[in-house]
Enzyme design. Structure first.
Site, mmCIF file in Angstrom:
data_model
loop_
_atom_site.group_PDB
_atom_site.id
_atom_site.type_symbol
_atom_site.label_atom_id
_atom_site.label_comp_id
_atom_site.label_asym_id
_atom_site.label_seq_id
_atom_site.Cartn_x
_atom_site.Cartn_y
_atom_site.Cartn_z
ATOM 1 N N HIS A 74 40.995 37.357 44.433
ATOM 2 C CA HIS A 74 41.989 37.399 45.563
ATOM 3 C C HIS A 74 41.680 38.753 45.865
ATOM 4 C CE1 HIS A 74 43.226 33.545 45.490
ATOM 5 N NE2 HIS A 74 43.985 33.850 44.088
HETATM 6 C C1 BDR Z 1 48.026 36.888 45.152
HETATM 7 O O1 BDR Z 1 49.225 36.851 44.284
HETATM 8 C C2 BDR Z 1 48.902 37.387 42.333
HETATM 9 O O2 BDR Z 1 49.213 36.290 41.410
HETATM 10 C C3 BDR Z 1 47.238 37.272 42.410
HETATM 11 O O3 BDR Z 1 47.542 38.843 41.394
HETATM 12 C C4 BDR Z 1 47.011 38.106 43.939
HETATM 13 O O4 BDR Z 1 47.082 39.539 44.418
HETATM 14 C C5 BDR Z 1 47.411 35.794 45.506
HETATM 15 O O5 BDR Z 1 47.833 34.925 45.753
#
Ligand code: BDR
Ligand code: CA
Length: 311
Positions: free
Chosen positions: A241
């Site tokens: 992400h």
């Molecule tokens: C986001 O939440 C975190 O667990 C990941 O690093 C990313 O920034 C995804 O939902």
């Protein structure tokens, strides 16, 4: 500061996908990474800070790391060890601890200093909970104009991941997210819908492992520690992400940016941390953000592969 590059601060909670974002940003010819500020998120602050230092130290980067907030504006911290393992990097352990990049002083004060002294407006990548950025804009409203944009990985249009309605970065500090969205900034929001559409596959990861780049190999090892990549089905999907969020700045031609109003549910029993984008055809509220979407997954994967495997 390199005047031909976009000056950026990465506010993050490494984090497997944060690691991809950091190495992508370091390798990008478009970005000048001024500093990294850590925040409690996927794992506690001590770990997000040491993970950032280790990622940078391993590749001899001299980008400074400042520790930020150790919990949300109000309430208790939540974690995402279910997704990132007990140490935030899927259990991957660096052969040595690198501490040289760690600076004294608080990350929020550091960001304020950079904004004050910079002639160019600064881009902030907010790829963890928004606590540090909220504290920054609350303590230094006069500096909001020095922020070129805050590019947030957060929220979801149709669903969440931490809960059915809420995405992790937003639910980890919903009030901070609301403060940031309402701060009058240029706020680009890269939601789960976009980052999950841009999934990565085994072939992408294998190419990282086969490259001669230490950054790429390390990223493979981190994902492998968590997932045992070779044991996975051929059509397995992996989500990075935070790296896709960085790419919305380095490769804007691959994305679409739609002005919309976004609000955050602060109290809901089953919807706490949900992002609500106003997409009504009439009576819409004034936009306070740009919702980032794309239809170009293959192109995004190709760019990521090329940049990460650069020496
Ligand atoms: C986001 O939440 C975190 O667990 C990941 O690093 C990313 O920034 C995804 O939902
Ligand atoms: Ca993150």
């Amino acid at each position: 500061m390199n005047e031909h590059k976009i000056p950026v601060i990465i506010d993050c909670d490494p984090g497997i996908d944060d690691s991809f974002a950091i190495y992508f940003a370091l390798n990008s010819s478009m970005l000048d990474v001024i500093s990294i500020v850590s925040v409690a998120g996927n794992v506690p602050l001590s770990m997000t800070t040491s993970n950032a230092c280790n990622l940078l130290g391993l590749v001899n980067s001299n980008v400074p790391v400042f520790a930020g907030s150790d919990g949300p504006l109000i309430g208790d911290a939540i974690e995402a060890k279910y997704a990132h393992g007990v140490n935030g990097l899927g259990g991957y352990v660096f052969k040595k601890e690198y501490t040289n990049n760690l600076q004294q002083g608080n990350g929020i004060e550091h960001m304020a200093r950079i904004l004050k002294s910079s002639e160019q407006p600064i881009t902030i990548f907010a790829i963890g909970p928004l606590t540090n950025i909220a504290k920054l804009v609350l303590a230094y409203p006069d500096l909001v104009g020095k922020i070129d944009q805050v590019v947030v990985m957060g929220g979801g249009v149709i669903k969440g991941n931490y809960s059915s309605s809420a995405e992790f970065n937003i639910v980890a500090d919903p009030l901070a997210a609301k403060v940031v969205f309402d701060a009058g900034l240029t706020c680009k929001i890269v939601p789960l819908d976009t980052t999950e559409y841009c999934y990565f596959d085994k072939e992408f990861l294998q190419a990282l492992n086969q490259s001669s780049s230490l950054k790429a190999k390390t990223l493979y090892d981190i994902v492998n520690a968590k997932h045992n990549i070779e044991s996975k089905e051929e059509d397995s999907k992996f989500y990075f992400h935070d790296m896709v969020t960085v790419m919305a700045v380095t490769n804007p031609q691959l994305f679409e940016f739609t002005p919309l109003h976004v609000d955050v549910e602060l109290d809901g029993k089953i919807t706490k941390g949900q992002t609500v984008f106003d997409q009504r055809s009439f009576n819409r509220q004034e936009p306070n953000s740009l919702l980032v979407t794309t239809k170009l997954r293959e192109e995004i994967v190709a760019v990521a592969s090329e940049v990460l495997t650069n020496e």
